[in-house]
Motif scaffolding. Structure first.
Motif, PDB file in Angstrom:
ATOM      1  N   ILE A   7       7.174  30.969 100.016  1.00 22.84           N
ATOM      2  CA  ILE A   7       6.651  31.119  98.655  1.00 22.84           C
ATOM      3  C   ILE A   7       7.036  29.939  97.763  1.00 22.84           C
ATOM      4  O   ILE A   7       6.287  29.570  96.858  1.00 22.84           O
ATOM      5  CB  ILE A   7       7.121  32.462  98.061  1.00 22.84           C
ATOM      6  N   GLN A   8       8.184  29.349  98.019  1.00 23.23           N
ATOM      7  CA  GLN A   8       8.711  28.215  97.257  1.00 23.23           C
ATOM      8  C   GLN A   8       8.728  28.519  95.766  1.00 23.23           C
ATOM      9  O   GLN A   8       9.389  29.455  95.353  1.00 23.23           O
ATOM     10  CB  GLN A   8       7.942  26.944  97.607  1.00 23.23           C
ATOM     11  N   ASP A   9       7.982  27.763  94.970  1.00 19.68           N
ATOM     12  CA  ASP A   9       7.987  27.988  93.521  1.00 19.68           C
ATOM     13  C   ASP A   9       6.826  28.874  93.064  1.00 19.68           C
ATOM     14  O   ASP A   9       6.531  28.944  91.879  1.00 19.68           O
ATOM     15  CB  ASP A   9       7.996  26.664  92.756  1.00 19.68           C
ATOM     16  N   GLY A  10       6.208  29.595  93.987  1.00 15.98           N
ATOM     17  CA  GLY A  10       5.053  30.435  93.660  1.00 15.98           C
ATOM     18  C   GLY A  10       5.393  31.909  93.495  1.00 15.98           C
ATOM     19  O   GLY A  10       4.525  32.768  93.697  1.00 15.98           O
ATOM     20  N   MET A  48       2.716  59.031  88.936  1.00 15.28           N
ATOM     21  CA  MET A  48       2.820  57.631  89.292  1.00 15.28           C
ATOM     22  C   MET A  48       1.821  56.850  88.434  1.00 15.28           C
ATOM     23  O   MET A  48       0.703  57.297  88.217  1.00 15.28           O
ATOM     24  CB  MET A  48       2.514  57.454  90.777  1.00 15.28           C
ATOM     25  N   ASP A  49       2.256  55.670  87.987  1.00 11.59           N
ATOM     26  CA  ASP A  49       1.388  54.826  87.178  1.00 11.59           C
ATOM     27  C   ASP A  49       1.673  53.357  87.483  1.00 11.59           C
ATOM     28  O   ASP A  49       2.534  53.027  88.301  1.00 11.59           O
ATOM     29  CB  ASP A  49       1.563  55.137  85.688  1.00 11.59           C
ATOM     30  N   GLU A  50       0.948  52.476  86.802  1.00  6.49           N
ATOM     31  CA  GLU A  50       1.105  51.039  87.022  1.00  6.49           C
ATOM     32  C   GLU A  50       2.529  50.569  86.739  1.00  6.49           C
ATOM     33  O   GLU A  50       3.053  49.696  87.439  1.00  6.49           O
ATOM     34  CB  GLU A  50       0.127  50.248  86.140  1.00  6.49           C
ATOM     35  N   ALA A  51       3.152  51.137  85.717  1.00  2.00           N
ATOM     36  CA  ALA A  51       4.515  50.728  85.372  1.00  2.00           C
ATOM     37  C   ALA A  51       5.476  51.026  86.525  1.00  2.00           C
ATOM     38  O   ALA A  51       6.359  50.215  86.832  1.00  2.00           O
ATOM     39  CB  ALA A  51       4.969  51.417  84.086  1.00  2.00           C
ATOM     40  N   MET A  52       5.309  52.166  87.179  1.00  4.00           N
ATOM     41  CA  MET A  52       6.174  52.505  88.300  1.00  4.00           C
ATOM     42  C   MET A  52       5.913  51.572  89.483  1.00  4.00           C
ATOM     43  O   MET A  52       6.862  51.093  90.123  1.00  4.00           O
ATOM     44  CB  MET A  52       5.974  53.962  88.729  1.00  4.00           C
ATOM     45  N   VAL A  53       4.657  51.305  89.769  1.00  3.34           N
ATOM     46  CA  VAL A  53       4.319  50.388  90.856  1.00  3.34           C
ATOM     47  C   VAL A  53       4.954  49.027  90.592  1.00  3.34           C
ATOM     48  O   VAL A  53       5.599  48.447  91.467  1.00  3.34           O
ATOM     49  CB  VAL A  53       2.786  50.266  91.024  1.00  3.34           C
ATOM     50  N   ARG A  54       4.805  48.530  89.384  1.00  2.00           N
ATOM     51  CA  ARG A  54       5.374  47.230  89.027  1.00  2.00           C
ATOM     52  C   ARG A  54       6.905  47.236  89.159  1.00  2.00           C
ATOM     53  O   ARG A  54       7.481  46.292  89.704  1.00  2.00           O
ATOM     54  CB  ARG A  54       4.942  46.855  87.609  1.00  2.00           C
ATOM     55  N   HIS A  94       3.030  35.272  93.574  1.00  2.00           N
ATOM     56  CA  HIS A  94       3.232  36.240  94.662  1.00  2.00           C
ATOM     57  C   HIS A  94       3.509  37.639  94.111  1.00  2.00           C
ATOM     58  O   HIS A  94       2.943  38.624  94.592  1.00  2.00           O
ATOM     59  CB  HIS A  94       4.381  35.793  95.563  1.00  2.00           C
ATOM     60  N   LEU A  95       4.360  37.720  93.108  1.00  2.00           N
ATOM     61  CA  LEU A  95       4.687  39.031  92.536  1.00  2.00           C
ATOM     62  C   LEU A  95       3.464  39.683  91.896  1.00  2.00           C
ATOM     63  O   LEU A  95       3.250  40.890  92.041  1.00  2.00           O
ATOM     64  CB  LEU A  95       5.832  38.900  91.541  1.00  2.00           C
ATOM     65  N   ALA A  96       2.659  38.897  91.223  1.00  2.00           N
ATOM     66  CA  ALA A  96       1.421  39.441  90.641  1.00  2.00           C
ATOM     67  C   ALA A  96       0.493  39.952  91.742  1.00  2.00           C
ATOM     68  O   ALA A  96      -0.099  41.034  91.624  1.00  2.00           O
ATOM     69  CB  ALA A  96       0.727  38.372  89.788  1.00  2.00           C
ATOM     70  N   LYS A  97       0.400  39.189  92.833  1.00  2.00           N
ATOM     71  CA  LYS A  97      -0.448  39.602  93.955  1.00  2.00           C
ATOM     72  C   LYS A  97       0.081  40.883  94.594  1.00  2.00           C
ATOM     73  O   LYS A  97      -0.675  41.784  94.952  1.00  2.00           O
ATOM     74  CB  LYS A  97      -0.501  38.489  94.999  1.00  2.00           C
ATOM     75  N   MET A  98       1.415  40.986  94.722  1.00  2.00           N
ATOM     76  CA  MET A  98       2.007  42.185  95.315  1.00  2.00           C
ATOM     77  C   MET A  98       1.848  43.396  94.392  1.00  2.00           C
ATOM     78  O   MET A  98       1.662  44.515  94.869  1.00  2.00           O
ATOM     79  CB  MET A  98       3.474  41.956  95.663  1.00  2.00           C
ATOM     80  N   CYS A  99       1.891  43.181  93.091  1.00  2.00           N
ATOM     81  CA  CYS A  99       1.604  44.296  92.164  1.00  2.00           C
ATOM     82  C   CYS A  99       0.169  44.762  92.340  1.00  2.00           C
ATOM     83  O   CYS A  99      -0.095  45.973  92.361  1.00  2.00           O
ATOM     84  CB  CYS A  99       1.878  43.865  90.718  1.00  2.00           C
ATOM     85  N   ASP A 100      -0.758  43.824  92.492  1.00  2.82           N
ATOM     86  CA  ASP A 100      -2.162  44.191  92.748  1.00  2.82           C
ATOM     87  C   ASP A 100      -2.289  44.926  94.075  1.00  2.82           C
ATOM     88  O   ASP A 100      -2.995  45.935  94.170  1.00  2.82           O
ATOM     89  CB  ASP A 100      -3.051  42.944  92.772  1.00  2.82           C
TER      90      ASP A 100
END
Length: 133
Positions: free
Chosen positions: A31-34, A1-7, A38-44
């Motif tokens: 979330i509206q236009d954010g 497992m790596d960052e690419a898989m998580v993303r 949100h996706l960056a936060k969920m990847c983190d």
């Protein structure tokens, strides 16, 4: 497992959430236009959960307590989409790790959002259980 898989799991999962007729409107309203943020936060978040990177610094319970349109049954739909995504995007043993963690997270959020110890049986929350169990 790596960052690419998580993303890949995160992006695929949230694409499914956005397309879901029940969950999509709830997420879009909040979330509206954010979505990029949100996706960056969920990847983190998932990087921290799965790879222990420590990148996520938020407070998920606080964020979820603000949501007024979310019901306990929404968590089962969320988990269904998550399970499908993990199984489609990951080898079986890694998919199960994702699913186990998602189920624990959903259970914790549901307890924080809906548990009412004095509500009796009518207020009981059905907590998700792994389909593999």
């Amino acid at each position: 497992m790596d960052e690419a898989m998580v993303r890949r799991v995160v992006l695929t999962f949230y694409a499914r959430v956005r397309a879901d007729p029940t969950l999509g409107p709830i997420f879009d309203t909040e979330i509206q236009d954010g979505w990029d943020h949100h996706l960056a936060k969920m990847c983190d978040f998932w990087s921290s959960v799965m790879l222990m990177t420590g990148r996520y610094k938020g407070k998920p319970m606080v964020a979820h307590l603000r949501l007024k349109d979310v019901r306990p049954d929404h968590f089962e739909q969320w988990l269904t989409l998550f399970r499908e995504t993990a199984r489609a995007e990951c080898p079986r043993h890694i998919a199960q790790l994702f699913i186990d963690r998602a189920e624990r997270i959903a259970e914790s959020l549901q307890l924080g959002m809906f548990f009412q110890p004095h509500a009796g049986q009518a207020g009981a929350v059905r907590l998700p259980r792994s389909e593999a169990s």
